[in-house]
Write a protein that holds these residues in place. Structure first.
Motif, PDB file in Angstrom:
ATOM      1  N   VAL A  44      27.738 -16.721 -35.520  1.00 44.98           N
ATOM      2  CA  VAL A  44      29.195 -16.492 -35.461  1.00 44.98           C
ATOM      3  C   VAL A  44      29.439 -15.046 -35.031  1.00 44.98           C
ATOM      4  CG1 VAL A  44      29.779 -18.162 -37.290  1.00 44.98           C
ATOM      5  CG2 VAL A  44      29.300 -15.785 -37.920  1.00 44.98           C
ATOM      6  N   ASP A  45      30.663 -14.798 -34.527  1.00 39.37           N
ATOM      7  CA  ASP A  45      31.004 -13.419 -34.141  1.00 39.37           C
ATOM      8  C   ASP A  45      31.723 -12.690 -35.257  1.00 39.37           C
ATOM      9  OD1 ASP A  45      30.046 -13.775 -31.614  1.00 39.37           O
ATOM     10  OD2 ASP A  45      31.951 -14.595 -30.873  1.00 39.37           O
ATOM     11  N   ASP A  46      32.109 -13.443 -36.283  1.00 38.29           N
ATOM     12  CA  ASP A  46      33.014 -12.884 -37.273  1.00 38.29           C
ATOM     13  C   ASP A  46      32.407 -12.992 -38.670  1.00 38.29           C
ATOM     14  OD1 ASP A  46      35.275 -11.883 -38.395  1.00 38.29           O
ATOM     15  OD2 ASP A  46      36.595 -13.531 -37.838  1.00 38.29           O
ATOM     16  N   ILE A  47      32.267 -11.824 -39.298  1.00 33.75           N
ATOM     17  CA  ILE A  47      31.755 -11.801 -40.676  1.00 33.75           C
ATOM     18  C   ILE A  47      32.776 -11.059 -41.521  1.00 33.75           C
ATOM     19  CG2 ILE A  47      29.958 -10.768 -42.152  1.00 33.75           C
ATOM     20  CD1 ILE A  47      27.957 -11.352 -39.989  1.00 33.75           C
ATOM     21  N   GLN A  48      32.965 -11.514 -42.733  1.00 29.23           N
ATOM     22  CA  GLN A  48      33.820 -10.752 -43.651  1.00 29.23           C
ATOM     23  C   GLN A  48      33.120 -10.626 -44.996  1.00 29.23           C
ATOM     24  OE1 GLN A  48      37.863 -12.022 -44.078  1.00 29.23           O
ATOM     25  NE2 GLN A  48      38.289 -11.917 -41.878  1.00 29.23           N
ATOM     26  N   ILE A  49      33.388  -9.509 -45.654  1.00 22.78           N
ATOM     27  CA  ILE A  49      33.014  -9.380 -47.060  1.00 22.78           C
ATOM     28  C   ILE A  49      34.283  -9.810 -47.778  1.00 22.78           C
ATOM     29  CG2 ILE A  49      32.107  -7.867 -48.870  1.00 22.78           C
ATOM     30  CD1 ILE A  49      30.348  -8.160 -46.232  1.00 22.78           C
ATOM     31  N   THR A  50      34.211 -10.920 -48.472  1.00 23.88           N
ATOM     32  CA  THR A  50      35.447 -11.571 -48.905  1.00 23.88           C
ATOM     33  C   THR A  50      35.821 -11.329 -50.359  1.00 23.88           C
ATOM     34  OG1 THR A  50      34.127 -13.527 -49.387  1.00 23.88           O
ATOM     35  CG2 THR A  50      35.220 -13.435 -47.225  1.00 23.88           C
ATOM     36  N   GLU A  51      34.858 -10.894 -51.184  1.00 25.11           N
ATOM     37  CA  GLU A  51      35.149 -10.749 -52.623  1.00 25.11           C
ATOM     38  C   GLU A  51      34.359  -9.563 -53.160  1.00 25.11           C
ATOM     39  OE1 GLU A  51      34.716 -14.480 -54.723  1.00 25.11           O
ATOM     40  OE2 GLU A  51      35.334 -15.627 -52.981  1.00 25.11           O
ATOM     41  N   PHE A  52      34.725  -8.391 -52.674  1.00 26.98           N
ATOM     42  CA  PHE A  52      33.899  -7.207 -52.947  1.00 26.98           C
ATOM     43  C   PHE A  52      34.208  -6.606 -54.322  1.00 26.98           C
ATOM     44  CE2 PHE A  52      32.368  -3.111 -50.568  1.00 26.98           C
ATOM     45  CZ  PHE A  52      31.094  -3.295 -51.072  1.00 26.98           C
TER      46      PHE A  52
END
Ligand code: GLA
Length: 424
Positions: free
Chosen positions: A324-332
């Motif tokens: 994928v091109d998109d990564i998120q840290i979603t619950e830091f």
């Protein structure tokens, strides 16, 4: 005098636009990198001081609980939009986009979807040969504080949770009650309900939600990177009924409902050699079968020690970028004891002391992880803190996991994160 004031004003505006605001929020400090998000409740956005803090610091918002299937759609045909609408309207009013969380999860799920319902939306009761109702004994709980009702919270043992250990301290004692036995839904019936759910929720908020956690935490906690594909899944009710197909279908239906939304697979411990292998293999296979998975969410829920190691964290990012091109840290969040991950069987930090040494360790961990994330700014689109302040944290204030203290004041670690250029 007047002339001087005008001059000063012009100089000030010129300076501010050249160097940015004097006291930038996190979102300003990271404007050339990624969005900075926060998970909130409807209480956070309706308190004027907290709302002002949110607007100053963040430019992406996640609803902590109220968009989860079990909250927003607790029974067939019953929708609780109120809390989600409060948060969505706050975002609409202030021009902030939201990440939707979540459409399918084994916990806080609309478990009624696994029961057959008649045309009027009533669950179908199982009858014995004589036509009498079959009864079963089920464990029952009193009200769970903070979890909006009598249901046990996410991951409670026996409810599809991965979390080992006994009953959470302070939880009501378990009793049993007799309830009718319901007929199980077929896979097709489950899919019919899930499709209606996804379509309804995604459409209702598509003007304000830019991406969704379509499937949350579907992978197993078996810590073996070489496990066969089937063993890499959490044996949730959805998995037992449908295998990995429910994941693919959820992504397809979310895409049909909003072709413009980013669609994420989201999980905790997504940095470990085992979990990242499971996620990688699953996403690769399902993408090849047509699942429109556009992003991977690494939840976070880390600690100040080796969870994650920096090397593993970066390796996981690189593996995911193959898919994928998109990564998120979603619950830091970064807690100060050895616990980590998605488990709810944690200590709430009673008696823990936030010593200077621990603070320094936490600052270093935040600094190191943010440094890696900045390196991948092309592909990391958002970093979301899980809750606004230590007071709001699901981990309890005594785990000190966030950048704002229990009085909503900036902690020293806030400046570590915001002023990364100065701190170099
Ligand atoms: C998981 C879920 C979140 C939240 C946290 C605990 O990580 O994805 O929605 O429930 O657990 O608060």
């Amino acid at each position: 005098m007047k002339k001087f004031t005008i001059f000063a004003l012009i100089a000030c505006v010129a300076l501010t636009s050249a160097c940015g605001p004097k006291d930038p929020g996190l979102k300003d400090a990271y404007k050339n990198y990624f969005k900075i998000g926060v998970a909130v409740t409807e209480r956070n956005v309706t308190d004027s001081l907290q709302a002002a803090l949110i607007l100053k610091e963040f430019n992406s918002i996640t609803a902590e609980n109220c968009m989860k299937p079990g909250e927003i759609h607790p029974q067939a045909g019953v929708w609780n939009f109120e809390k989600a609408d409060i948060i969505a309207n706050f975002c609409r009013e202030h021009g902030i986009k939201m990440r939707g969380h979540n459409l399918v999860w084994h916990s806080q799920f609309a478990t009624w979807m696994f029961t057959k319902h008649d045309k009027n939306g009533n669950p179908v009761v199982e009858l014995d040969e004589k036509g009498d109702t079959v009864w079963v004994e089920r464990p029952s709980f009193g009200r769970f504080p903070g979890f909006g009702g009598g249901n046990p919270p996410a991951g409670f043992p026996g409810f599809g949770g991965q979390r080992p250990g006994g009953q959470r301290p302070g939880a009501p004692a378990m009793q049993t009650t007799k309830t009718p036995k319901y007929v199980a839904a077929s896979k097709e019936e489950f899919y019919d309900s899930l499709k209606v759910h996804i379509n309804t929720v995604v459409n209702r908020y598509k003007d304000v939600i830019y991406c969704w956690d379509v499937v949350n935490e579907a992978m197993s906690d078996a810590n073996n990177p070489d496990a066969p594909y089937e063993d890499s899944f959490r044996k949730s009710q959805a998995y037992q009924l449908c295998g990995d197909e429910f994941i693919k279908n959820a992504f397809i239906w979310a895409h049909e409902a909003d072709p413009n939304a980013g669609l994420f697979y989201n999980d905790y411990s997504a940095w470990t050699p085992a979990k990242r292998t499971y996620i990688y293999n699953m996403v690769k296979k399902l993408q090849a079968e047509g699942a429109p998975i556009t992003g991977i969410g690494m939840q976070g829920h880390y600690n100040i020690f080796d969870n994650p190691t920096l090397e593993d964290f970066e390796t996981a990012i690189n593996m995911y970028l193959e898919l994928v091109d998109d990564i998120q840290i979603t619950e830091f969040d970064i807690r100060i004891n050895e616990e980590a991950g998605g488990g709810l069987q944690f200590s709430r930090g009673e008696g823990q002391v936030y010593t200077e040494e621990i603070q320094k360790q936490q600052e270093k961990k935040y600094a190191d992880l943010f440094e890696i994330m900045r390196k991948y700014k092309k592909n990391i689109s958002c970093v979301t803190f899980w809750n606004l302040s230590d007071r709001d944290s699901w981990l309890g204030a005594n785990n000190y996991p966030l950048l704002f203290d229990s009085e909503y004041q900036r902690k020293p670690v806030y400046y570590t994160v915001r002023d990364f250029k100065k701190n170099k």
